[in-house]
Design an enzyme around this catalytic site. Structure first.
Site, PDB file in Angstrom:
ATOM      1  N   LYS A 198       0.834  -1.212   0.000  1.00 14.75           N
ATOM      2  CA  LYS A 198       0.000   0.000   0.000  1.00 14.75           C
ATOM      3  C   LYS A 198       0.868   1.262   0.000  1.00 14.75           C
ATOM      4  O   LYS A 198       0.635   2.176  -0.788  1.00 14.75           O
ATOM      5  CB  LYS A 198      -0.928  -0.029   1.216  1.00 14.75           C
ATOM      6  CG  LYS A 198      -1.919   1.116   1.289  1.00 14.75           C
ATOM      7  CD  LYS A 198      -3.100   0.784   2.164  1.00 14.75           C
ATOM      8  CE  LYS A 198      -2.768   0.014   3.393  1.00 14.75           C
ATOM      9  NZ  LYS A 198      -2.065   0.729   4.445  1.00 14.75           N
TER      10      LYS A 198
ATOM     11  N   THR B 291       3.978   1.418  -0.926  1.00 15.04           N
ATOM     12  CA  THR B 291       4.694   1.392  -2.208  1.00 15.04           C
ATOM     13  C   THR B 291       3.837   2.017  -3.303  1.00 15.04           C
ATOM     14  O   THR B 291       4.314   2.809  -4.128  1.00 15.04           O
ATOM     15  CB  THR B 291       5.042  -0.070  -2.567  1.00 15.04           C
ATOM     16  OG1 THR B 291       5.721  -0.658  -1.450  1.00 15.04           O
ATOM     17  CG2 THR B 291       5.931  -0.158  -3.781  1.00 15.04           C
TER      18      THR B 291
ATOM     19  N   ARG C  30       2.512   7.942   6.945  1.00 11.00           N
ATOM     20  CA  ARG C  30       2.771   7.916   8.383  1.00 11.00           C
ATOM     21  C   ARG C  30       4.238   7.606   8.667  1.00 11.00           C
ATOM     22  O   ARG C  30       4.926   7.043   7.831  1.00 11.00           O
ATOM     23  CB  ARG C  30       1.902   6.834   9.038  1.00 11.00           C
ATOM     24  CG  ARG C  30       0.419   7.148   8.981  1.00 11.00           C
ATOM     25  CD  ARG C  30      -0.418   5.995   9.514  1.00 11.00           C
ATOM     26  NE  ARG C  30      -0.244   4.806   8.699  1.00 11.00           N
ATOM     27  CZ  ARG C  30      -0.624   3.588   9.062  1.00 11.00           C
ATOM     28  NH1 ARG C  30      -1.202   3.396  10.226  1.00 11.00           N
ATOM     29  NH2 ARG C  30      -0.451   2.558   8.268  1.00 11.00           N
TER      30      ARG C  30
ATOM     31  N   LYS D 290       6.731  -6.779  10.950  1.00  9.93           N
ATOM     32  CA  LYS D 290       6.154  -6.089   9.792  1.00  9.93           C
ATOM     33  C   LYS D 290       7.225  -5.419   8.935  1.00  9.93           C
ATOM     34  O   LYS D 290       7.074  -5.243   7.734  1.00  9.93           O
ATOM     35  CB  LYS D 290       5.138  -5.031  10.277  1.00  9.93           C
ATOM     36  CG  LYS D 290       4.361  -4.349   9.159  1.00  9.93           C
ATOM     37  CD  LYS D 290       3.223  -3.527   9.751  1.00  9.93           C
ATOM     38  CE  LYS D 290       2.457  -2.803   8.671  1.00  9.93           C
ATOM     39  NZ  LYS D 290       3.095  -1.549   8.255  1.00  9.93           N
TER      40      LYS D 290
ATOM     41  N   ALA E  75      -3.557   1.492  12.698  1.00  7.51           N
ATOM     42  CA  ALA E  75      -4.921   1.520  12.154  1.00  7.51           C
ATOM     43  C   ALA E  75      -5.818   0.470  12.787  1.00  7.51           C
ATOM     44  O   ALA E  75      -7.036   0.576  12.723  1.00  7.51           O
ATOM     45  CB  ALA E  75      -4.889   1.323  10.651  1.00  7.51           C
TER      46      ALA E  75
ATOM     47  N   PHE F  52      -3.753  -0.452   6.911  1.00  7.38           N
ATOM     48  CA  PHE F  52      -4.371  -1.763   6.718  1.00  7.38           C
ATOM     49  C   PHE F  52      -5.456  -1.744   5.645  1.00  7.38           C
ATOM     50  O   PHE F  52      -5.379  -0.973   4.690  1.00  7.38           O
ATOM     51  CB  PHE F  52      -4.874  -2.327   8.047  1.00  7.38           C
ATOM     52  CG  PHE F  52      -3.774  -2.628   9.026  1.00  7.38           C
ATOM     53  CD1 PHE F  52      -2.652  -3.365   8.645  1.00  7.38           C
ATOM     54  CD2 PHE F  52      -3.825  -2.170  10.332  1.00  7.38           C
ATOM     55  CE1 PHE F  52      -1.615  -3.633   9.539  1.00  7.38           C
ATOM     56  CE2 PHE F  52      -2.785  -2.432  11.236  1.00  7.38           C
ATOM     57  CZ  PHE F  52      -1.694  -3.174  10.838  1.00  7.38           C
TER      58      PHE F  52
ATOM     59  N   PHE G 212       3.471  -8.342  -9.145  1.00  3.28           N
ATOM     60  CA  PHE G 212       4.603  -9.162  -8.702  1.00  3.28           C
ATOM     61  C   PHE G 212       5.095  -9.960  -9.909  1.00  3.28           C
ATOM     62  O   PHE G 212       4.291 -10.350 -10.756  1.00  3.28           O
ATOM     63  CB  PHE G 212       4.183 -10.132  -7.587  1.00  3.28           C
ATOM     64  CG  PHE G 212       4.154  -9.519  -6.206  1.00  3.28           C
ATOM     65  CD1 PHE G 212       5.109  -9.849  -5.257  1.00  3.28           C
ATOM     66  CD2 PHE G 212       3.171  -8.607  -5.860  1.00  3.28           C
ATOM     67  CE1 PHE G 212       5.087  -9.278  -3.990  1.00  3.28           C
ATOM     68  CE2 PHE G 212       3.128  -8.033  -4.599  1.00  3.28           C
ATOM     69  CZ  PHE G 212       4.103  -8.381  -3.659  1.00  3.28           C
TER      70      PHE G 212
ATOM     71  N   TRP H 167       6.810  -0.903  -8.508  1.00  5.31           N
ATOM     72  CA  TRP H 167       7.833  -1.527  -7.650  1.00  5.31           C
ATOM     73  C   TRP H 167       9.099  -1.773  -8.460  1.00  5.31           C
ATOM     74  O   TRP H 167      10.207  -1.482  -8.017  1.00  5.31           O
ATOM     75  CB  TRP H 167       7.297  -2.840  -7.062  1.00  5.31           C
ATOM     76  CG  TRP H 167       8.246  -3.492  -6.091  1.00  5.31           C
ATOM     77  CD1 TRP H 167       8.370  -3.231  -4.758  1.00  5.31           C
ATOM     78  CD2 TRP H 167       9.217  -4.511  -6.398  1.00  5.31           C
ATOM     79  NE1 TRP H 167       9.359  -4.019  -4.216  1.00  5.31           N
ATOM     80  CE2 TRP H 167       9.892  -4.805  -5.192  1.00  5.31           C
ATOM     81  CE3 TRP H 167       9.582  -5.189  -7.558  1.00  5.31           C
ATOM     82  CZ2 TRP H 167      10.902  -5.756  -5.122  1.00  5.31           C
ATOM     83  CZ3 TRP H 167      10.596  -6.133  -7.489  1.00  5.31           C
ATOM     84  CH2 TRP H 167      11.243  -6.414  -6.277  1.00  5.31           C
TER      85      TRP H 167
END
Length: 558
Positions: A73, A75, A96, A107, A275, A303, A383, A411
């Site tokens: 997210k 990214t 954030r 994480k 979150a 999230f 991906f 990415w």
């Protein structure tokens, strides 16, 4: 060719001096308070000087329920900001700050990934500009002053069994969840039960992220309820006389941090409530400032959309008087497969049917976002293992719901891989399609607000709350807190309160274990199921692999 790790890519970045990044938004260098060469705080004077300018367009990036496969997210938020700049828009990013707990837990960092990152990556994931330390210090100053007040005679007649203000630290430490403090005899005070939450769950964090300026911050700090007397009347932070000193500790932390993406575009990184246990958005100050100095602002909420986006709309937008012009929902083929029942180790093999089965989770998030009156586009974060057939399956599913899904390769390719999404989002934002409204009005009763979210967003049949909790909500309404929004604390992994229930479950119940009044932040925290406000470290924490190598560079931070 071997893929470089995020940290290797970030370290090779060709960064510009932070004054040059500020200049892109016409922020003069004297309004930047530099922290080294590549990060700076934006001064409060400058922020107040642009307050009358019109707002740019606000784009919210949210996601499906997170899976261990990772959705990307942040990214995508970074990539989209770069993509908008690439197609000629003046765009800024608002994300954030990272908490140390998850960095050393499981994480990892929170600065994006691949060629869509915000730098300096190491600083952002470690101490950055000290904002979280300031929040921790301000919170614990109040804790110390409460126990000190009780020790010196307790003039306010605080019932020490009803002190609700806990302590915080920015680390996952389950040993501190429930403690007994003030042991050791007369000199150390009156023993009582206490406990620690993680800093990002602190009400001080929420207050910093929702305050408009220092005066608003100090008022909200004063509004914090620290506990109750024997007659159940509340005791406020201002009664303890801690609000002024707390505001002093937070003076610099209130100013948003400016950094840059790998492509030298401006990014505001400020605040960081979790979150799942807090409201999950960066600061109102950073977002509103960005809207005054950029034509497009891309921000994210934590999230999945059932948590982050819901709180962004119902809490942050309501409090700040802002609203999104478009929403991007990030999904991955891998996550669709996991929602469709595929195990993490089997994600490499093509499985179109599993993708189709897992799409129900995405579909519900699309419906939920649209229920706020805002147009939604799905970003398929690509991906290398995704097959064309799998990507096509997601696109077809989303099209069947009247939305569109766009494949994004930021990415691997940076902004060049996300121009399709950037172009479409700018068209939607410019079209003025958004007719934003919150999910519930201020006037609705607190329990009905909880039910509205549980039924309309989580698709639960009922909310389970015993008499004690319902009575507590009624007491708060009688005390004048009934107009506050609710901040649901629940697992991020499912629409339900059972983290193992993937997909789009219906017919479940939402058990409310506890409710907490955050009178300063201005919301009621509703703790559902087995959610912890102080996480623990996993069996093998990331910290075990983080070290300095021979060159003095950090390894293992991701």
């Amino acid at each position: 060719m071997a893929h470089k790790s995020d940290i290797e890519i970030a370290r090779a970045a060709n960064k510009q001096p932070i004054q040059e990044i500020g200049a892109k938004l016409a922020i003069p260098s004297e309004s930047l308070l530099p922290y080294g060469h590549d990060k700076a705080k934006v001064s409060a004077d400058f922020i107040s000087s642009v307050a009358d300018r019109p707002d740019g367009k606000l784009i919210l990036v949210t996601a499906i329920n997170p899976t261990p496969a990772g959705e990307g997210k942040t990214t995508t938020t970074v990539g989209l900001g770069d993509g908008l700049n690439r197609i000629g828009k003046k765009a800024a990013i608002c994300i954030r700050e990272a908490s140390l707990g998850p960095c050393f837990g499981m994480k990892g960092g929170a600065a994006g990934g691949g060629y869509a990152q915000v730098v300096p990556m190491e600083d952002m994931n470690l101490h950055f500009t000290g904002d979280f330390h300031a929040i921790t210090s301000a919170h614990n100053l109040l804790s110390a002053m409460i126990d000190n007040h009780i020790y010196w005679g307790n003039a306010l007649d605080i019932d020490i069994r009803r002190v609700s203000w806990r302590r915080v630290m920015d680390m996952n430490d389950r040993a501190l969840r429930e403690i007994v403090c003030s042991l050791g005899g007369v000199a150390n005070g009156f023993p009582r039960e206490g406990g620690f939450d993680i800093t990002v769950a602190s009400e001080v964090m929420a207050i910093l992220c929702l305050s408009n300026d220092l005066a608003d911050l100090e008022k909200r700090l004063g509004d914090i309820i620290i506990g109750y007397r024997r007659d159940r009347s509340p005791v406020y932070c201002r009664d303890i006389k801690a609000d002024g000193a707390m505001a002093v500790l937070l003076k610099d932390a209130m100013q948003p941090n400016l950094v840059q993406t790998l492509e030298n575009n401006p990014a505001f990184v400020h605040g960081g409530p979790f979150a799942n246990i807090a409201h999950g958005c960066n600061s109102v100050v950073a977002t509103k400032t960005a809207l005054k100095v950029a034509d497009y602002v891309v921000t994210e909420a934590g999230f999945g959309a059932d948590l982050g986006a819901e709180k962004f709309m119902n809490i942050k937008c309501r409090k700040a008087g802002i609203s999104p012009d478009a929403v991007v929902i990030v999904a991955t083929v891998r996550a669709m497969k996991m929602n469709g029942g595929v195990k993490k180790e089997d994600l490499g093999a093509e499985d179109v049917e599993a993708v189709q089965r897992g799409c129900a989770n995405l579909g519900r998030h699309i419906e939920n976002v649209k229920s706020f009156g805002v147009p939604a586009v799905v970003a398929i974060n690509h991906f290398v293992t995704d097959t064309d057939a799998e990507v096509e399956a997601v696109k077809e599913y989303v099209a069947s719901l009247g939305s569109e899904a766009i494949l994004c390769k930021h990415w691997a390719d940076g902004s060049a891989g996300i121009t399709d999404l950037a172009t479409r989002i700018s068209e939607i934002a410019e079209s003025g399609m958004a007719q934003f409204s919150t999910l519930y009005p201020d006037e609705m009763s607190l329990f009905e607000k909880i039910e509205t979210i549980a039924k309309r967003i989580y698709r639960a049949d009922e909310v389970l709350a015993d008499k004690k909790i319902r009575d507590q909500l009624r007491q708060w309404e009688e005390a004048g807190f009934g107009h506050l929004p609710v901040c649901m604390a629940k697992t991020q992994y499912s629409f339900s309160t059972d983290p193992n229930l993937r997909g789009a479950p219906t017919g479940h119940s939402v058990p409310v274990r506890e409710v907490r009044l955050s009178a300063g932040a201005g919301f009621i925290v509703v703790i559902c199921g087995q959610i912890m406000t102080m996480p623990g470290l996993p069996r093998t924490p990331s910290a075990e692999a983080i070290r300095l190598n021979e060159e003095g560079h950090i390894e293992g931070l991701f």
